[in-house]
Design a protein around this motif. Structure first.
Motif, mmCIF file in Angstrom:
data_model
loop_
_atom_site.group_PDB
_atom_site.id
_atom_site.type_symbol
_atom_site.label_atom_id
_atom_site.label_comp_id
_atom_site.label_asym_id
_atom_site.label_seq_id
_atom_site.Cartn_x
_atom_site.Cartn_y
_atom_site.Cartn_z
ATOM 1 N N TYR A 147 49.398 51.735 38.493
ATOM 2 C CA TYR A 147 48.382 50.713 38.749
ATOM 3 C C TYR A 147 47.782 50.203 37.443
ATOM 4 O O TYR A 147 47.640 49.001 37.242
ATOM 5 N N GLU A 148 47.422 51.122 36.551
ATOM 6 C CA GLU A 148 46.819 50.723 35.281
ATOM 7 C C GLU A 148 47.815 49.952 34.418
ATOM 8 O O GLU A 148 47.442 48.999 33.740
ATOM 9 N N ARG A 198 50.298 48.076 35.552
ATOM 10 C CA ARG A 198 50.395 46.746 36.160
ATOM 11 C C ARG A 198 49.188 45.893 35.788
ATOM 12 O O ARG A 198 49.322 44.715 35.476
ATOM 13 N N ARG A 199 48.024 46.508 35.821
ATOM 14 C CA ARG A 199 46.801 45.773 35.506
ATOM 15 C C ARG A 199 46.809 45.291 34.055
ATOM 16 O O ARG A 199 46.405 44.166 33.768
ATOM 17 N N LEU A 200 47.290 46.107 33.148
ATOM 18 C CA LEU A 200 47.340 45.721 31.743
ATOM 19 C C LEU A 200 48.469 44.744 31.437
ATOM 20 O O LEU A 200 48.269 43.725 30.788
ATOM 21 N N SER A 254 48.625 41.035 32.987
ATOM 22 C CA SER A 254 47.472 40.168 32.768
ATOM 23 C C SER A 254 47.845 39.018 31.838
ATOM 24 O O SER A 254 48.778 39.119 31.038
ATOM 25 N N PHE A 289 39.959 47.197 28.131
ATOM 26 C CA PHE A 289 40.021 47.094 29.587
ATOM 27 C C PHE A 289 39.409 48.332 30.249
ATOM 28 O O PHE A 289 38.897 48.265 31.353
ATOM 29 N N ARG A 311 44.980 56.631 32.144
ATOM 30 C CA ARG A 311 44.572 55.340 31.582
ATOM 31 C C ARG A 311 44.993 55.228 30.119
ATOM 32 O O ARG A 311 45.446 54.170 29.676
#
Length: 174
Positions: free
Chosen positions: A7-8, A10-12, A15, A73, A100
């Motif tokens: 998830y982290e 993908r989020r990074l 973006s 982030f 993270r």
């Protein structure tokens, strides 16, 4: 833990910021390759370890800043306000922080890979040269220690005060 890591990541990595940072790094890298590296450094060939190390050292301030931006982030005020929710989860907070930090390390590694792939493309187009075995040690010695140090120290500074990350970004430039 792997779900949190994915998830982290993908989020990074998905973006707009990551793509913008990669584009700026590529543009600057291409300018360095076209105008500095192609001439050779210290009377060496353009594809010598010396010239390649110079290219990487010129890219290092952008990679340093990129690594710290990726950490921002996780240490921003918005991320701290979400920490109330994540602390209620049954997962150990140290393992969550490790996931993270691993995501930030993955993003930094991918940004470094973009820089290396750009150099490989340049050398292949300009010189039809692909002898990367001689340059692998230069890449590892030049990139790994400062970027791991940036991530570790940035993680500590960002957890103390988020604005310290932005001050820490200026260190390689100064």
């Amino acid at each position: 833990m792997s779900k949190i890591f994915r998830y982290e990541c993908r989020r990074l990595l998905l973006s707009k910021f990551f793509f913008g940072l990669a584009a700026v790094t590529c543009f600057y890298g291409w300018q360095v390759l076209e105008h500095v590296t192609i001439l050779g450094i210290a009377h060496t060939a353009s594809f010598s370890p010396w010239s390649f190390g110079d290219y990487l050292s010129r890219q290092l301030p952008l990679l340093w800043a990129g690594a710290l931006f990726l950490l921002s982030f996780f240490t921003s005020g918005k991320a701290r306000s979400v920490s109330v929710l994540t602390s209620a989860c049954p997962m150990n907070p140290e393992r969550y922080a490790a996931a993270r930090l691993a995501a930030a390390l993955t993003g930094t590694s991918l940004l470094s890979f973009v820089v290396l792939a750009e150099a490989a493309t340049f050398y292949l187009i300009r010189f039809q040269w692909a002898g990367w075995g001689s340059l692998a040690s230069s890449a590892l010695v030049t990139l790994a220690p400062p970027l791991v140090f940036a991530l570790g120290s940035g993680w500590i500074l960002g957890n103390i005060r988020p604005w310290l990350l932005f001050a820490w970004m200026a260190v390689p430039i100064i």
